[in-house]
Design an enzyme around this catalytic site. Structure first.
Site, PDB file in Angstrom:
ATOM      1  N   ASN A 224       0.826  -1.212   0.000  1.00 17.67           N
ATOM      2  CA  ASN A 224       0.000   0.000   0.000  1.00 17.67           C
ATOM      3  C   ASN A 224       0.856   1.257   0.000  1.00 17.67           C
ATOM      4  OD1 ASN A 224      -2.208  -1.646   0.085  1.00 17.67           O
ATOM      5  ND2 ASN A 224      -2.706  -1.267   2.226  1.00 17.67           N
TER       6      ASN A 224
ATOM      7  N   LYS B 254     -18.608   4.368  15.286  1.00 18.55           N
ATOM      8  CA  LYS B 254     -18.701   3.178  16.134  1.00 18.55           C
ATOM      9  C   LYS B 254     -18.100   3.399  17.522  1.00 18.55           C
ATOM     10  CE  LYS B 254     -18.861   0.118  12.170  1.00 18.55           C
ATOM     11  NZ  LYS B 254     -19.186   1.229  11.250  1.00 18.55           N
TER      12      LYS B 254
ATOM     13  N   LYS C 215     -11.476   2.723  19.556  1.00 21.06           N
ATOM     14  CA  LYS C 215     -11.431   4.070  18.993  1.00 21.06           C
ATOM     15  C   LYS C 215     -11.907   5.106  20.008  1.00 21.06           C
ATOM     16  CE  LYS C 215     -10.374   4.945  15.313  1.00 21.06           C
ATOM     17  NZ  LYS C 215      -9.040   5.270  14.753  1.00 21.06           N
TER      18      LYS C 215
ATOM     19  N   GLY D 109     -16.689   2.485  -0.640  1.00 21.51           N
ATOM     20  CA  GLY D 109     -15.463   2.145  -1.346  1.00 21.51           C
ATOM     21  C   GLY D 109     -14.248   2.002  -0.473  1.00 21.51           C
TER      22      GLY D 109
ATOM     23  N   ARG E  23     -24.095  -9.908  13.790  1.00 24.35           N
ATOM     24  CA  ARG E  23     -22.856 -10.519  14.266  1.00 24.35           C
ATOM     25  C   ARG E  23     -22.461  -9.910  15.605  1.00 24.35           C
ATOM     26  NH1 ARG E  23     -19.718  -9.226   8.766  1.00 24.35           N
ATOM     27  NH2 ARG E  23     -20.749  -7.275   9.296  1.00 24.35           N
TER      28      ARG E  23
END
Length: 656
Positions: A329, A420, A432, A465, A560
């Site tokens: 990356n 979240k 986070k 995306g 989930r």
């Protein structure tokens, strides 16, 4: 024609303009057998000399004739007026008699302007090979049979500007018509191309074009509105028929990148077809934030980090450092920036944010002034299954970045967070939320103040995306014939495209940097209305020209672990206030309690030891400490409609 040739042509035109002006106002011509003829020639020569003086001073000849436009016409009129005034002044000083007086001067001005403009119009017509066609054609030009046909969708001004652009820019198509938002413009002609109707008449216009054998091969959308307004079923049918859906390169959130190739056409991405209308912001505050600064981006190879790097590079930083632990990356984003901005000073650094000692060395060497911390583990399910890894990267890695930023004297640290983190039901969200507190505590004090490094935390929802987006999963499932799987029919999420999310992040950080006092809250991005995932799945199926449930099955699998039905950007112990267009600040009702060094050390020890149970218990205990709210504050929140409407997460259904 060279510069001297253009100047000579202008002088001839000035000479002719004065002769014609005198002939019109006094009757004097070069063919008159008297001293009046010599006077006319002399005055015309003097006028041409004055025009030459103006030409040299204002360099009118530098404007290319073949690109003549309205602004050029105004400049030519100014040049002609100055030439007339200069001539009048010289004639006055030389005591030269001017037959016809002001009438001759006015006629000379009009004639010179007309001749200069006419010369350029003819030159441009020859350049575009439309001179004979424009003079002899009585109806709009038919589409070239040798080129693919293009139907343009956009306002008349946008379409006219596109049609006026040189054909060498962008792909080659034969426009067959224009659709505009205004029905009253139907029948107008733009550069030889007819406006066929309003956008609302799209289906009728397409049927007429098919019946006339002019079926377009591509649609060019010049408007910035959401393409979903055309209907996913209609767009899917067009794609199935092989019609290309195009936009101009850089049309969504153009940051003025030198390598953007502004007039080239590109295929519209799936994310643009699914998204709402993008938020449009003034890029100047972002340029002011980044220009001339040394900037470092962690997680620079990821979906958000790489777009941050692109938009930062377009704003002219003094140095851009790309830091990532993923070798491939990092290589790809570094090569991309090198091709688009070859002059940009940059450095790629292969480094894991978990390695505190290595981070300290890198930050000390690079001396970044502005740091964007985007490195994180973001897949909810994977982090749920590997909580120790989530803590080591998201919590301890964020602490390391904050400490290194403060040690190197960075002016500003921005943490990329997530919705979240609000009422977190997953390990990823919890890590986070703790990271939000730690970056403030280690870089700028418990509330973002008290240190030399200013801290901004930016929360936003799902990004179409991105690496963790559901869109690539649905694409794969549709491509193999289904079924498309989702956890619950009631699951809904906020969505925006990657470029728009990053633009808003930069805007939010720029606002925070411009404030006198350091921010005490979390900056949240305006995400629009939440979208049901099942509706997203149906639209994606329709965009392939298929019918949901008939061609592709939609299968519900159940929530989930750690997944919520709904998400929010503001928690129960926070209050939201608008900060700017597209940006809101969520401020704690009371100052946050710092995380003790003992609690952080215990969490770190459990994560390093691989004790997953202990990590979960300690992590969520820290979250509850950060979300603590008194009974009085709860009553205040419930009594406030503005707070009640934004606090979905407090009552969100979860299954942990």
């Amino acid at each position: 024609m060279g510069r001297m040739g253009k100047i000579a042509a202008h002088m001839v035109l000035a000479f002719v303009a004065m002769l014609l002006a005198q002939a019109l106002t006094t009757g004097a011509t070069p063919f008159t057998p008297s001293s009046l003829a010599l006077s006319a020639l002399a005055l015309a020569a003097l006028f041409a000399g004055c025009a030459l003086l103006v030409e040299i001073l204002f360099q009118v000849e530098r404007s290319p004739w073949r690109f003549f436009a309205a602004s050029d016409g105004l400049r030519l009129a100014r040049s002609a007026l100055l030439a007339v005034l200069t001539f009048a002044l010289v004639a006055r000083l030389a005591d030269v008699r001017q037959p016809g007086g002001l009438r001759t001067l006015a006629a000379a001005f009009l004639l010179l302007t007309a001749l200069l403009a006419g010369l350029r119009i003819v030159r441009r017509a020859l350049h575009e090979q439309v001179l004979v066609d424009a003079l002899t054609r009585l109806r709009p030009a038919p589409a070239s049979a040798a080129l693919p046909r293009l139907l343009i969708v956009g306002s008349a001004s946008e379409a006219e500007a596109f049609l006026r652009a040189p054909a060498a820019l962008g792909e080659r198509y034969a426009p067959v018509g224009v659709l505009t938002p205004e029905a009253r413009e139907t029948g107008d002609e733009l550069g030889g191309v007819c406006i066929l109707g309003a956008i609302d008449d799209f289906d009728a216009v397409m049927a007429q074009l098919r019946d006339g054998g002019l079926q377009p091969s591509a649609l060019l959308f010049l408007t910035d509105g959401p393409l979903s307004a055309f209907g996913t079923e209609r767009l899917g049918r067009l794609k199935t028929e092989g019609v290309r859906l195009l936009r101009r390169q850089g049309g969504l959130v153009d940051m003025g990148a030198p390598g953007a190739g502004g007039s080239a056409l590109r295929e519209i991405s799936l994310e643009e077809l699914l998204s709402r209308a993008p938020v449009r912001l003034d890029p100047e505050p972002v340029r002011a934030l980044v220009a001339g600064k040394r900037v470092l981006v962690t997680g620079a190879g990821g979906s958000i980090g790489s777009e941050l790097a692109r938009q930062i590079a377009a704003s002219g930083p003094a140095q851009l450092t790309l830091l990532d632990a993923a070798e491939a990356n990092l290589f790809h984003i570094d090569r991309e920036l090198g091709e688009a901005w070859p002059q940009l000073p940059r450095r790629d650094v292969l480094c894991d944010v978990r390695d505190a000692a290595r981070l300290d060395l890198v930050f000390a060497a690079e001396k970044p002034e502005l740091i964007f911390h985007a490195a994180a583990l973001k897949h909810v399910t994977l982090v749920e299954n590997h909580p120790c890894e989530g803590v080591r990267t998201n919590v301890l890695g964020s602490r390391n970045v904050a400490a290194a930023a403060k040690a190197c004297g960075a002016a500003h640290l921005a943490l990329i967070s997530t919705d979240k983190a609000v009422a977190p039901a997953s390990v990823m969200g919890a890590t986070k939320r703790v990271a939000e507190a730690l970056v403030r505590q280690f870089a700028g004090g418990p509330n973002g103040a008290g240190g030399d490094t200013r801290v901004s935390v930016v929360r936003f929802g799902n990004v179409l995306g991105s690496a963790g987006s559901v869109v690539p999963i649905f694409q794969h499932q549709i491509a193999r014939g289904g079924p498309v799987t989702l956890t619950d029919a009631e699951v809904e999420r906020y969505f925006m495209t990657i470029p728009e999310a990053v633009q808003l992040v930069l805007r939010a950080v720029a606002l925070s940097a411009g404030d006198v006092a350091p921010p005490t809250g979390v900056l949240t991005l305006e995400m629009g209305e939440p979208v049901k995932i099942i509706d997203l799945a149906r639209r994606m199926i329709e965009l392939q020209g298929l019918v949901p449930e008939r061609d592709i099955e939609i299968k519900i699998t159940g929530l989930r672990p750690g997944e919520k039905l709904t998400e929010a950007l503001v928690d129960v112990n926070e209050t939201a206030r608008p900060k700017a267009e597209g940006v809101t600040e969520a401020t704690p009702l009371t100052p946050l309690t710092p995380i003790s060094s003992e609690a952080l050390a215990a969490l770190e020890a459990a994560a390093l030891a691989g004790d997953e149970f202990s990590v979960r218990v300690q992590l969520f205990a820290l979250v509850e400490q950060l979300r603590a709210v008194s009974p009085d504050q709860v009553a205040s929140v419930k009594a406030s409609p503005s707070r009640a409407n934004r606090g979905k997460s407090a009552a969100a259904k979860t299954r942990v």
